[in-house]
Design a protein around this motif. Structure first.
Motif, PDB file in Angstrom:
ATOM      1  N   LEU A  38       0.805  -1.221   0.000  1.00  0.00           N
ATOM      2  CA  LEU A  38       0.000   0.000   0.000  1.00  0.00           C
ATOM      3  C   LEU A  38       0.837   1.270   0.000  1.00  0.00           C
ATOM      4  CD1 LEU A  38      -2.537  -1.267   2.673  1.00  0.00           C
ATOM      5  CD2 LEU A  38      -2.901  -1.178   0.212  1.00  0.00           C
ATOM      6  N   ALA A  39       2.154   1.102  -0.028  1.00  0.00           N
ATOM      7  CA  ALA A  39       3.053   2.255   0.068  1.00  0.00           C
ATOM      8  C   ALA A  39       2.828   3.223  -1.091  1.00  0.00           C
ATOM      9  CB  ALA A  39       4.498   1.787   0.089  1.00  0.00           C
ATOM     10  N   PHE A  40       2.800   4.510  -0.750  1.00  0.00           N
ATOM     11  CA  PHE A  40       2.691   5.631  -1.686  1.00  0.00           C
ATOM     12  C   PHE A  40       1.311   5.756  -2.320  1.00  0.00           C
ATOM     13  CE2 PHE A  40       7.218   4.359  -1.731  1.00  0.00           C
ATOM     14  CZ  PHE A  40       7.723   5.477  -1.072  1.00  0.00           C
ATOM     15  N   SER A  41       0.345   4.960  -1.877  1.00  0.00           N
ATOM     16  CA  SER A  41      -1.027   5.177  -2.319  1.00  0.00           C
ATOM     17  C   SER A  41      -1.707   6.110  -1.320  1.00  0.00           C
ATOM     18  CB  SER A  41      -1.794   3.850  -2.417  1.00  0.00           C
ATOM     19  OG  SER A  41      -1.863   3.206  -1.162  1.00  0.00           O
ATOM     20  N   ALA A  42      -2.417   7.100  -1.845  1.00  0.00           N
ATOM     21  CA  ALA A  42      -3.073   8.092  -0.987  1.00  0.00           C
ATOM     22  C   ALA A  42      -4.527   7.712  -0.779  1.00  0.00           C
ATOM     23  CB  ALA A  42      -2.981   9.474  -1.625  1.00  0.00           C
ATOM     24  N   PHE A  43      -5.037   8.030   0.413  1.00  0.00           N
ATOM     25  CA  PHE A  43      -6.438   7.767   0.710  1.00  0.00           C
ATOM     26  C   PHE A  43      -6.986   8.918   1.537  1.00  0.00           C
ATOM     27  CE2 PHE A  43     -10.236   5.627   2.176  1.00  0.00           C
ATOM     28  CZ  PHE A  43     -10.554   4.841   1.078  1.00  0.00           C
ATOM     29  N   PRO A 203       0.717 -14.393   0.544  1.00  0.00           N
ATOM     30  CA  PRO A 203       1.122 -13.979  -0.814  1.00  0.00           C
ATOM     31  C   PRO A 203      -0.036 -13.541  -1.698  1.00  0.00           C
ATOM     32  CG  PRO A 203       2.282 -15.969  -0.164  1.00  0.00           C
ATOM     33  CD  PRO A 203       1.262 -15.712   0.905  1.00  0.00           C
ATOM     34  N   LEU A 204      -1.165 -14.258  -1.636  1.00  0.00           N
ATOM     35  CA  LEU A 204      -2.289 -13.880  -2.488  1.00  0.00           C
ATOM     36  C   LEU A 204      -2.806 -12.492  -2.133  1.00  0.00           C
ATOM     37  CD1 LEU A 204      -4.403 -14.509  -4.659  1.00  0.00           C
ATOM     38  CD2 LEU A 204      -5.805 -15.573  -2.875  1.00  0.00           C
ATOM     39  N   ILE A 208      -2.844  -9.239  -4.650  1.00  0.00           N
ATOM     40  CA  ILE A 208      -4.080  -8.519  -4.977  1.00  0.00           C
ATOM     41  C   ILE A 208      -3.924  -7.039  -4.667  1.00  0.00           C
ATOM     42  CG2 ILE A 208      -6.503  -8.215  -4.342  1.00  0.00           C
ATOM     43  CD1 ILE A 208      -6.638 -11.243  -3.890  1.00  0.00           C
ATOM     44  N   GLU A 209      -3.388  -6.722  -3.489  1.00  0.00           N
ATOM     45  CA  GLU A 209      -3.257  -5.318  -3.091  1.00  0.00           C
ATOM     46  C   GLU A 209      -2.285  -4.577  -3.988  1.00  0.00           C
ATOM     47  OE1 GLU A 209      -2.389  -5.238   1.080  1.00  0.00           O
ATOM     48  OE2 GLU A 209      -4.185  -6.381   1.600  1.00  0.00           O
ATOM     49  N   SER A 296      -0.261   0.764  12.547  1.00  0.00           N
ATOM     50  CA  SER A 296       0.233   0.502  11.201  1.00  0.00           C
ATOM     51  C   SER A 296      -0.756  -0.417  10.482  1.00  0.00           C
ATOM     52  CB  SER A 296       1.621  -0.133  11.270  1.00  0.00           C
ATOM     53  OG  SER A 296       2.559   0.747  11.866  1.00  0.00           O
ATOM     54  N   ASN A 297      -0.512  -0.688   9.210  1.00  0.00           N
ATOM     55  CA  ASN A 297      -1.438  -1.522   8.443  1.00  0.00           C
ATOM     56  C   ASN A 297      -1.506  -2.938   8.994  1.00  0.00           C
ATOM     57  OD1 ASN A 297      -2.376   0.066   5.905  1.00  0.00           O
ATOM     58  ND2 ASN A 297      -0.181   0.505   6.047  1.00  0.00           N
ATOM     59  N   CYS A 298      -2.715  -3.451   9.085  1.00  0.00           N
ATOM     60  CA  CYS A 298      -2.907  -4.837   9.518  1.00  0.00           C
ATOM     61  C   CYS A 298      -4.189  -5.380   8.882  1.00  0.00           C
ATOM     62  CB  CYS A 298      -2.958  -4.935  11.041  1.00  0.00           C
ATOM     63  SG  CYS A 298      -2.665  -6.615  11.643  1.00  0.00           S
ATOM     64  N   ILE A 299      -4.302  -5.178   7.569  1.00  0.00           N
ATOM     65  CA  ILE A 299      -5.468  -5.683   6.845  1.00  0.00           C
ATOM     66  C   ILE A 299      -5.012  -6.712   5.824  1.00  0.00           C
ATOM     67  CG2 ILE A 299      -7.001  -3.701   7.117  1.00  0.00           C
ATOM     68  CD1 ILE A 299      -6.011  -2.629   4.484  1.00  0.00           C
TER      69      ILE A 299
END
Length: 428
Positions: A38-43, A203-204, A208-209, A296-299
């Motif tokens: 998800l790095a460098f994607s803005a939301f 990995p999957l 996908i992300e 931090s991200n955990c999805i």
């Protein structure tokens, strides 16, 4: 009436108890496998408060500075490693986040909070990164507070997804609210990837992300702001009773309704037996044992496999769709243990990101609904749903007085919008 939003010059808000630290001496925190895709994607998220507080922009800015003392990663900057892997780190430089105070020349009720004119205004209610994606030198968080003439205000938050997911950003905003209301420190101590060792993202899910963030081109899907009525949700939950072993959740009921209504609207007459994959984001904090304050991200991303055909989704029993969703959720722990992905046939990439597929992410219980800067919780929380690269929706957004689960989507071609709404109406 033409709505005009006047913005102040952007300034940097730094942690209140530390000065900026040169990157050469800063503490470097290596990001986890959950963060990298998800790095460098803005939301962006938008938090609409219909009750006034004293000087909202100044109040939030001061509390944000104090909150950054605790959320040190967010005040830092991304650093790309020099090795072959290009490992990403966040340097805790304390450089701060960008903040803008703004005013609107009308009352909040003038822009009709639950109607399309307000959606058109969202672009003016947040700070955006100069380019389509975040740059290494950019702050990790951009914040704008827009005060309306009636005293209501909207908080627009834009962030580099590498530093936090929705739950993490909700933890920050909760802390800012608590400090604004006079608390000495956040009620939930924040934790980061520096404090905990997480397992690798399956990995999957990572593939996908990464594909979603960097490789898909936007498509022109229709924007829909809809509500799945609570009586529909309650009826599905009652019909299932204890068949699942635990009560049907709001997310499961809403996702099943959206999946079926959309499949009925788009099902082709010539080939209704193509797969209709359902992909959904899931919070993995419990699965991996992350602390309550992990920001931090955990999805992870889960695929229902094998996917049913579009005919099966369109014509099947809604209870069977709920069972498929529940079963997929229950497989999340196994995927982190390295089980399951190879034992079940998965759709090919083209199918997974084709028009028959549906991607759902839920904002239910992320914590945004509890944000309070002193005047109460938000009347509505929204996201900026631009032209998406795959059919997707954000479900169960916090929304007061809607009488159901609010959903913002771009998951239909224009010609299928009316049929979808007609199918949704049948569930009422």
């Amino acid at each position: 009436m033409r709505v005009t939003v006047t913005k102040s010059w952007p300034l940097l808000v730094r942690p209140s108890t530390e000065q900026s630290t040169p990157a050469t001496t800063a503490n470097y925190i290596k990001v986890s496998s959950f963060d990298k895709p998800l790095a460098f994607s803005a939301f962006s998220s938008f938090h609409v408060f219909d009750r006034a507080i004293h000087e909202p922009a100044e109040t939030i800015k001061r509390a944000l500075s104090r909150a950054l003392d605790h959320f040190r990663l967010i005040a830092g900057r991304v650093v790309v490693g020099d090795d072959d892997d290009g490992d990403l780190c966040i340097a805790c430089t304390g450089e701060g986040v960008e903040f803008v105070a703004a005013t609107a020349n009308c009352a909040l009720e003038d822009v009709k909070l639950f109607y399309p004119p307000f959606v058109a205004l969202l672009g003016d209610l947040a700070v955006e990164y100069p380019e389509a994606s975040c740059r290494v030198t950019d702050p990790l968080l951009l914040m704008q507070v827009t005060e309306f003439s009636c005293g209501a205000f909207v908080l627009g938050v834009t962030w580099n997804h590498v530093v936090a997911d929705g739950t993490g950003m909700a933890l920050l905003l909760r802390a800012v609210g608590e400090l604004a209301r006079g608390m000495d420190q956040p009620s939930i101590p924040p934790d980061t990837c520096a404090d905990q060792l997480l397992p690798d993202l399956p990995p999957l899910a990572a593939a996908i992300e990464q594909t979603m963030v960097g490789q898909l081109k936007p498509k022109d899907y229709a924007y829909l702001d809809i509500t799945v009525p609570m009586n529909t949700i309650d009826r599905i939950k009652a019909e299932l009773g204890d068949e699942l072993g635990a009560p049907c959740t709001v997310f499961e009921a809403v996702t099943a309704v959206l999946w079926q209504c959309r499949s009925r609207a788009i099902m082709p007459d010539d080939d209704p037996d193509n797969p209709a994959p359902l992909v959904f984001a899931a919070d993995a904090r419990r699965t991996v044992g992350a602390a309550e304050g992990y920001y931090s991200n955990c999805i992870t991303t889960q695929v229902i496999a094998p996917p049913p055909t579009i005919r099966e989704v369109a014509e099947g029993d809604i209870k069977d769709l709920v069972r498929l969703i529940r079963s997929s959720k229950e497989q999340i722990a196994a995927t982190f243990a390295g089980e399951g992905e190879e034992s079940v046939p998965l759709p090919c990439v083209d199918t997974l990101f084709g028009y028959n597929a549906l991607f759902v992410t839920s904002w239910r219980n992320l914590g945004f609904e509890a944000t309070d800067f002193g005047g109460g919780t938000p009347a509505r929380v929204m996201c900026h749903v631009g032209p998406e690269s795959l059919p997707m929706c954000v479900a169960c957004l916090p929304c007061r007085d809607k009488g159901g689960a609010n959903v913002l989507s771009r998951f239909l071609k224009e010609e299928h919008g009316g049929a979808f709404l007609a199918e949704l109406a049948k569930f009422r």
